[in-house]
Design a protein around this motif. Sequence first.
Motif, PDB file in Angstrom:
ATOM      1  N   UNK A 208       0.783  -1.290   0.033  1.00 31.69           N
ATOM      2  CA  UNK A 208      -0.177  -0.064   0.055  1.00 31.69           C
ATOM      3  C   UNK A 208       0.817   1.250  -0.044  1.00 31.69           C
ATOM      4  N   UNK A 209       2.165   1.264   0.389  1.00 28.95           N
ATOM      5  CA  UNK A 209       3.048   2.504   0.471  1.00 28.95           C
ATOM      6  C   UNK A 209       3.230   2.929  -0.911  1.00 28.95           C
TER       7      UNK A 209
ATOM      8  N   UNK B 267       1.593   2.442  -3.485  1.00 28.91           N
ATOM      9  CA  UNK B 267       0.281   2.836  -4.365  1.00 28.91           C
ATOM     10  C   UNK B 267       0.047   4.266  -3.746  1.00 28.91           C
ATOM     11  N   UNK B 268       0.305   4.319  -2.504  1.00 29.96           N
ATOM     12  CA  UNK B 268      -0.144   5.817  -1.870  1.00 29.96           C
ATOM     13  C   UNK B 268       1.107   6.736  -2.365  1.00 29.96           C
ATOM     14  N   UNK B 269       2.222   6.122  -2.720  1.00 29.56           N
ATOM     15  CA  UNK B 269       3.115   7.335  -2.985  1.00 29.56           C
ATOM     16  C   UNK B 269       2.749   7.666  -4.485  1.00 29.56           C
ATOM     17  N   UNK B 270       2.379   6.642  -5.352  1.00 32.37           N
ATOM     18  CA  UNK B 270       2.318   6.902  -6.728  1.00 32.37           C
ATOM     19  C   UNK B 270       0.951   8.043  -6.963  1.00 32.37           C
ATOM     20  N   UNK B 271      -0.007   7.857  -6.065  1.00 30.39           N
ATOM     21  CA  UNK B 271      -1.165   8.953  -5.946  1.00 30.39           C
ATOM     22  C   UNK B 271      -0.671  10.147  -5.393  1.00 30.39           C
ATOM     23  N   UNK B 272       0.241   9.990  -4.311  1.00 35.39           N
ATOM     24  CA  UNK B 272       0.706  11.321  -3.850  1.00 35.39           C
ATOM     25  C   UNK B 272       1.512  12.099  -4.914  1.00 35.39           C
ATOM     26  N   UNK B 273       2.491  11.286  -5.587  1.00 35.56           N
ATOM     27  CA  UNK B 273       3.159  12.064  -6.718  1.00 35.56           C
ATOM     28  C   UNK B 273       2.393  12.923  -7.775  1.00 35.56           C
TER      29      UNK B 273
ATOM     30  N   UNK C  98       5.171  13.774   3.176  1.00 33.94           N
ATOM     31  CA  UNK C  98       4.334  14.456   3.926  1.00 33.94           C
ATOM     32  C   UNK C  98       2.860  14.175   3.422  1.00 33.94           C
ATOM     33  N   UNK C  99       2.549  13.987   2.255  1.00 30.31           N
ATOM     34  CA  UNK C  99       1.336  13.483   1.757  1.00 30.31           C
ATOM     35  C   UNK C  99       1.129  12.176   1.962  1.00 30.31           C
ATOM     36  N   UNK C 100       1.886  11.429   1.889  1.00 29.29           N
ATOM     37  CA  UNK C 100       1.853   9.742   2.518  1.00 29.29           C
ATOM     38  C   UNK C 100       1.564   9.661   3.913  1.00 29.29           C
ATOM     39  N   UNK C 101       2.249  10.550   4.547  1.00 36.05           N
ATOM     40  CA  UNK C 101       1.923  10.348   6.142  1.00 36.05           C
ATOM     41  C   UNK C 101       0.594  10.594   6.732  1.00 36.05           C
ATOM     42  N   UNK C 102      -0.306  11.408   5.856  1.00 41.97           N
ATOM     43  CA  UNK C 102      -1.320  11.612   6.240  1.00 41.97           C
ATOM     44  C   UNK C 102      -2.497  10.508   5.576  1.00 41.97           C
ATOM     45  N   UNK C 103      -1.976   9.617   4.643  1.00 43.56           N
ATOM     46  CA  UNK C 103      -2.905   8.641   4.059  1.00 43.56           C
ATOM     47  C   UNK C 103      -2.710   7.291   4.486  1.00 43.56           C
ATOM     48  N   UNK C 104      -1.523   6.808   4.904  1.00 45.31           N
ATOM     49  CA  UNK C 104      -0.983   5.534   4.882  1.00 45.31           C
ATOM     50  C   UNK C 104      -1.539   4.856   6.024  1.00 45.31           C
ATOM     51  N   UNK C 105      -1.448   5.461   7.224  1.00 47.46           N
ATOM     52  CA  UNK C 105      -1.990   4.551   8.276  1.00 47.46           C
ATOM     53  C   UNK C 105      -3.476   4.593   8.515  1.00 47.46           C
TER      54      UNK C 105
END
Length: 99
Positions: free
Chosen positions: A37-38, A40-46, A88-95
């Motif tokens: 999931x990390x 996936x979320x990184x790709x979305x945040x980019x 920073x973007x990932x940290x808000x969505x990952x957990x």
Amino acid sequence: MVFERKMLTYGDPEDEEDDAPEEEEEEEEEEADLVDPLETIRAKCEETEHCVHYKERLELCETRVNSKSNTTEECTEELFDFLHARDHCVSHKLFHNVK
């Protein structure tokens, strides 16, 4: 001569690898289906506006540095800015996705 006898007795090591159980291959296929999931979320945040801005700055810097044959310039600052914005973007969505 002793080495040749061992080769004949024990066989070729490559042949042993071909005899691997099918269970291991099935486990590897199952593991390949798992998606981190990390990533996936990184790709979305980019793709967010804030990260795209820093990514463009990084790409411009890389283009500038690669166009010069002899330079001491590096794109470290631009890279860190991009990674900071993305993380920073990932940290808000990952957990929210972690069980």
